[in-house]
Design a protein around this motif. Structure first.
Motif, PDB file in Angstrom:
ATOM      1  N   ALA B 158       0.865  -1.180   0.000  1.00  7.10           N
ATOM      2  CA  ALA B 158       0.000   0.000   0.000  1.00  7.10           C
ATOM      3  C   ALA B 158       0.900   1.228   0.000  1.00  7.10           C
ATOM      4  N   VAL B 159       0.302   2.376  -0.252  1.00 10.28           N
ATOM      5  CA  VAL B 159       1.079   3.608  -0.371  1.00 10.28           C
ATOM      6  C   VAL B 159       0.786   4.508   0.821  1.00 10.28           C
ATOM      7  N   SER B 160       1.818   5.103   1.393  1.00 13.66           N
ATOM      8  CA  SER B 160       1.614   6.021   2.517  1.00 13.66           C
ATOM      9  C   SER B 160       0.989   7.329   2.009  1.00 13.66           C
ATOM     10  N   LEU B 210      -4.581  11.597   8.653  1.00 15.39           N
ATOM     11  CA  LEU B 210      -4.926  10.991   7.362  1.00 15.39           C
ATOM     12  C   LEU B 210      -3.677  10.820   6.514  1.00 15.39           C
ATOM     13  N   LEU B 211      -2.720  11.698   6.753  1.00 12.53           N
ATOM     14  CA  LEU B 211      -1.472  11.681   6.002  1.00 12.53           C
ATOM     15  C   LEU B 211      -0.637  10.451   6.348  1.00 12.53           C
ATOM     16  N   ASP B 212      -0.806   9.937   7.565  1.00 13.03           N
ATOM     17  CA  ASP B 212      -0.018   8.785   8.008  1.00 13.03           C
ATOM     18  C   ASP B 212      -0.630   7.448   7.598  1.00 13.03           C
ATOM     19  N   GLY B 216      -4.550   2.777  -1.360  1.00 14.54           N
ATOM     20  CA  GLY B 216      -4.340   1.853  -2.463  1.00 14.54           C
ATOM     21  C   GLY B 216      -3.415   2.435  -3.518  1.00 14.54           C
ATOM     22  N   GLU B 217      -2.771   1.552  -4.276  1.00 17.98           N
ATOM     23  CA  GLU B 217      -1.817   2.035  -5.284  1.00 17.98           C
ATOM     24  C   GLU B 217      -2.488   2.819  -6.393  1.00 17.98           C
TER      25      GLU B 217
END
Lengths: 466, 381
Positions: B158-160, B210-212, B216-217
């Motif tokens: 997953a993407v941060s 929310l930033l942390d 999904g890619e």
């Protein structure tokens, strides 16, 4: 001809709000690039008018930029205009605050702008400084850069100080105090605050002790800067600040502080507003029901470097109108019980407030907002058009404290209702008078006459130096 | 997986959206203030977290923060708040400053009326554990590994939030509404994630987290689109005669916009059928994790939520699965339905057994299959 007028009013308007500093919605870099492009464009196309805008009451940042542009493109100056341009530059440079003027000269060195005229301008500026030793102390590197760049080497001690250092005693008292302060803690307190500050660190004097003893040597602005870090130990005299600065100060206090000092703070604001009205005369507004829609949404908190600035501008307009108009009401986007307790929070909610103001019966509505509305986006314009189609007659002005880097102008809320840049509440009178140029009711000739008037005033104030 | 329900936003109302780059953030406002439940977060400083699950399984991930869920018991007007024990959370330091925290369970009771939960990981863990046991009958087609260890170590990427283009700006310049308790995040006009908490105070505190979180890619790709469309709403102002009528038009537009941004633009997520399981039952509430019914032609989502018995959503957090992730889950579910028999699975899908083997290989499950069978299938192509 019409394009000229449009371009110029766009430029003057943008300059009223733009400072190349980080804003809420755009970075410092975006602001700088955008503003610089605007300057280059106007300078390239309307050089004679551009030079004369130096007299049109631009903010200092933009004056600096104009002078830089003019000096770095001297070749393009028409021969018959050269004399006037030189006089304008010299006069404007002289009127800039010293730190800005010196910084500009240093930038000329960095930008490799070196020609006969530039050297002459720098030499004249240096010759005209009243207290060169003080400048040499406070802006040492900049003064040195300017002198090297223009091949000016004043004889005497300033030159020795700048180029040889502080090895030998000086006759000039200030320079000698500075030299002695290097070796003695006591001599430090004879120096002006800003110069002593660095040396205090060198002597490892505790901050509290230093501030206590140097207080007598501080300027008002230095006192204001130190308010928060000295925990109120430094006494501030708010009477000497401008209205918008005062508002920034008030908004910087905690809500509890504001509640406790309500009477005192309100007094400061009222007195400042009265002083402006006394000085600048009546606002160019008709005598009927006035409403102001003031933006205190989250985006009015500005940025790290311009903390609360847009909100402070809105607050200063509120205070000013309160004192200037008989029948006035403020409509904050997020209603607040007390004017003083304002803080930036919530969404931008303009359309409904416009309806509130019109329903109250306002005949003139001033809007102070950065025009990024989001509840519902684009609603303001449609409500405005609907109101006009309905036959609504109220006069509506939009003032914006923020330069929109993306569009090279102050962002308008409605396409055919141009936004006016407003940097500070105390400029409200001038800005409203300028609205005539922006809204297309005047001709280029009028604009030129207006500029000429300001040019004459500037040159006579500068003592007719050539 | 027991619950059959639809995903909805009961008790919440959408407000006009705000746009930055490819992101469109739609504020959600609670209609009736919530008095009895609160969520705060606690930050973890370690590089990697290990969660020990009930049956000796372990879940490893980078977990930046966990939520503490507090609720009032019975008729108490106030909820205990502030002093939270972090029992069951232990940090080890390895050589080179590399730290690992061990959490016990995804949802861990802290005291009589609070639990600690690891947001998103709660549902991600369930997703990874889907049909984890592998084949229940020793069919010939499967490798020895699959027969011994099932799916083995399953992992998903997953993407941060920090690596999403302009997401940080979008969150910074977002003007939080009065009374806002949640947000719908659209990327390139597609609903990417939903986030809801019980009270506005909680939301203000959690907005930046929310930033942390992880996303999904696909959202990473969409964020590069950089420009959201200009979806300006049209007000019915023509022919209006009074200011009151104009105001009506404005209110109508606001309602219409809310309807549009949840019903029309959120088709992929809202009103979808979900299957899920209840994890915890604090007071009259249900903490559930869920997955939308797998549909290969739509975007599928996993997530977790806290709902009241009357259906009001108190907490919701979703993660959008990528197409490949959906496909993996879908193949596992198909195999499981036919007792992991490849022939029967192929028959039900109108495919040949070789095609199924090739598809499984493409989905990343080649290691489950008997190498010979796999090679044959690849050769026949």
């Amino acid at each position: 001809m019409d394009i000229t007028r449009e371009d110029l009013s766009l430029f003057l308007n943008a300059c009223a709000a733009a400072t190349s500093q980080q804003e809420f919605y755009s970075s410092e870099q975006e602001q700088r690039v955008s503003l610089r492009f605007l300057h280059q464009y106007i300078c390239g196309n309307y050089r004679t008018l551009y030079a004369r805008t130096l007299a049109a009451g631009l903010n200092h940042h933009n004056q600096q930029e104009v002078i830089y542009q003019l000096l770095s493109s001297g070749k393009d100056c028409p021969a018959e205009f050269r004399l006037l341009e030189n006089r304008l530059i010299t006069a404007a440079l002289k009127q800039l605050p010293p730190q800005r003027a010196w910084k500009l000269l240093q930038r000329l060195q960095g930008g490799k702008v070196n020609n006969r005229r530039t050297r002459k301008v720098i030499a004249t500026f240096i010759a005209g400084r009243k207290d060169l030793p003080f400048d040499a102390l406070k802006y040492r590197r900049k003064v040195k850069a300017a002198m090297q760049h223009a091949h000016v080497k004043p004889s005497g001690e300033v030159s020795a100080f700048l180029f040889e250092g502080i090895k030998k005693p000086f006759v000039t008292p200030l320079l000698e105090q500075f030299r002695r302060a290097h070796y003695s803690k006591e001599a430090l307190y004879d120096l002006p605050y800003s110069i002593a500050e660095g040396l205090a660190a060198k002597h490892q004097i505790p901050r509290a002790e230093f501030l206590k003893r140097i207080e007598g040597k501080m300027t008002d602005r230095e006192r204001l800067r130190l308010q928060s870090s000295s925990a109120g130990k430094i006494q501030l005299n708010p009477e000497k600040l401008s209205l918008t600065e005062l508002c920034v100060y008030v908004l910087g206090l905690t809500l509890d502080d504001r509640r406790n000092r309500e009477e005192e703070l309100t007094g400061f604001l009222q007195r400042s507003a009265h002083a402006i009205l006394r000085q600048n005369g009546k606002l160019p507004l008709p005598d009927h029901k006035m409403a102001a829609i003031l933006d205190n949404s989250y985006s009015s908190s500005g940025s790290r470097v311009k903390k609360n600035r847009p909100l402070a501008v809105a607050l200063s307009v509120d205070v000013l109108l309160q004192n200037a108009c008989k029948d006035y009401r403020a409509f904050w986007t997020r209603p607040v019980k007390k004017q003083l307790l304002n803080h930036a929070k919530g969404q931008t909610f303009l359309a409904e407030r416009l309806l509130d103001a019109l329903e109250w019966g306002a005949q003139t509505v001033l809007i102070v907002s950065d025009a990024c509305e989001n509840d519902v986006p684009g609603a303001f314009e449609q409500i405005y058009q609907g109101y006009r189609q309905m036959g609504g007659k109220a006069q509506i002005f939009h003032l914006s404290p923020v330069f929109d880097a993306e569009n090279y102008q102050v962002k308008p809320l409605v396409k055919d209702l141009p936004a006016l840049g407003l940097r500070a509440g105390e400029d409200l009178g001038t800005t409203l008078a300028f609205a005539r140029f922006s809204t297309g009711k005047s001709t280029l000739l009028e604009l030129e006459t207006y500029l000429q008037g300001r040019v004459d005033a500037l040159l006579s104030a500068a003592g007719g130096l050539s | 997986m027991k619950i059959n329900d639809t995903l909805n936003l009961q008790g919440l109302r959408a407000a006009p959206s705000q746009v930055c780059g490819a992101f469109r953030l739609v504020p959600l406002i609670r209609e009736k203030p919530c008095q009895d439940v609160r969520i705060t977060h606690e930050r973890y400083q370690q590089d990697l977290s290990r969660v020990q699950l009930n049956d000796g399984t372990e879940y490893w991930s980078f977990i930046p923060h966990g939520y503490i869920l507090n609720w009032a018991k019975g008729n108490e007007a106030t909820i205990s708040f502030g002093a939270q024990l972090s029992k069951g959370t232990k940090t080890d330091r390895f050589a080179g400053g590399f730290t690992v925290t061990t959490h016990q369970r995804m949802v861990k009771r802290q005291n009589a009326n609070s639990v600690r939960l690891l947001p998103l990981h709660l549902s991600m863990e369930a997703f990874l554990a889907l049909y984890f046991g592998g084949p229940d009958i020793a069919w010939l087609e499967y490798s020895r590994f699959a027969k011994q260890h099932g799916l083995g170590i399953r992992s998903e990427r997953a993407v941060s939030g920090r690596s999403l283009f302009m997401f940080e700006d979008a969150l910074r310049t977002f003007e939080i509404h009065e009374g806002q308790v949640g947000v719908l995040i659209y990327t390139a006009e597609k609903l990417a994630s939903a986030f809801v908490v019980p009270t506005p105070e909680d939301y203000r505190a959690l907005h930046q987290t929310l930033l942390d979180d992880f996303y999904g890619e696909l959202i990473y790709q969409y964020a590069l689109w950089s420009q959201a469309q200009d979806l300006n709403i049209k007000l019915e102002v023509a022919g209006k005669k009074t200011l009151a009528e104009l105001r009506q038009a404005l209110h109508a537009a606001r309602d219409q916009w809310a309807e549009f941004s949840t019903r029309v633009m959120g088709l992929d997520l809202l009103q979808r059928n979900i299957i899920g399981e209840t994890i915890y039952k604090p007071a009259q509430l249900r903490l559930e994790r869920f997955m939308t019914e797998l549909d290969l032609n739509a975007t599928n989502t996993i997530g977790e939520r806290l709902v009241r018995s009357d259906g009001e959503v108190l907490y919701l957090k979703t993660f959008q699965l990528g197409a490949d992730q959906t496909k993996r889950a879908w193949w596992l579910s198909q195999l499981s339905r036919h007792h992991w028999h490849i022939g029967q699975t192929a028959e039900s899908l109108n495919m040949t057994a070789e095609e199924v083997v090739r598809s499984l290989n493409r989905a990343g499950f080649g290691y489950l299959l008997n190498p010979q069978i796999l090679q044959q299938a690849l050769k026949k192509r």
